[in-house]
Design an enzyme around this catalytic site. Sequence first.
Site: not given
Ligand code: FPP
Length: 236
Positions: A13, A61
């Site tokens: 996250d 998501n």
């Molecule tokens: C949460 O951060 C993260 C995600 C919903 C996606 C995770 C994806 C990756 C790490 C990159 C691609 C994955 C791979 C396996 C190559 P958020 O966007 O909810 O962060 P925030 O809470 O700060 O908005």
Amino acid sequence: MSDLPRHVAIIMDGNGRWAQARKLERIEGHRAGAEAVRRITTRARERGIESLTLFAFSTENWQRPKDEVRGLWGLLVDFLKSELPTLIKNQIGLKLIGDPGPIPTLAQKQLNKVIKRTAGSTHMTLNLALNYGAKAELIHAFEQLKKYDQPIDETSVEEHLYTADQPPVDLLIRTGGEHRLSNFLLWQAAYAELYFVDTLWPDYSDDDFDRALSDFSQRERRFGRTSAQLIDEVAP
Ligand code: FPP
């Protein structure tokens, strides 16, 4: 005290906030997050973790802006293409945890290719949770048991989870400062040690990962028993 966790799961996250703090588009946070995935996968493998499960895309998501959703699947395809040789070299087997149905075709094809090419790897399993939700996973397992008129017990349920044949989650890490499970591995993490850090996922380093392992090694896992009972068990 506990040794090395066999199965580590991570809720990655903080990508969006990482980008926001740098006045970048959210997708740049996810791009930096993909680099962290490479880093932590390598470190987990070096440390001898058997299963590493990363929450990359939840069933919720899909509700994000279309561009972000498209960008995330694009990053996944790039990641799979570039990492395949490393996964093969390091004997890391890729598995998908989640319902593949709604996953875009290109990503599905790339996933299937990497899953097939890394099947039978001996050093680590990398589970990518994609279009994953724990409640849906459990309902699916119960439906399968009902359909084939099988008894419902711990073993039979576990056989129908995406993680069948893998150890339960020992350590569950969440980055980004939130303290919740977000419908992730609710069954498999029933006895997991929980570890929350404020660090945003793109900043999560291999030293941070080592710190989580070290913290885990200090935990006393009682599984419902008392400390005295645990001492009696290890005493000669
Ligand atoms: C949460 O951060 C993260 C995600 C919903 C996606 C995770 C994806 C990756 C790490 C990159 C691609 C994955 C791979 C396996 C190559 P958020 O966007 O909810 O962060 P925030 O809470 O700060 O908005």
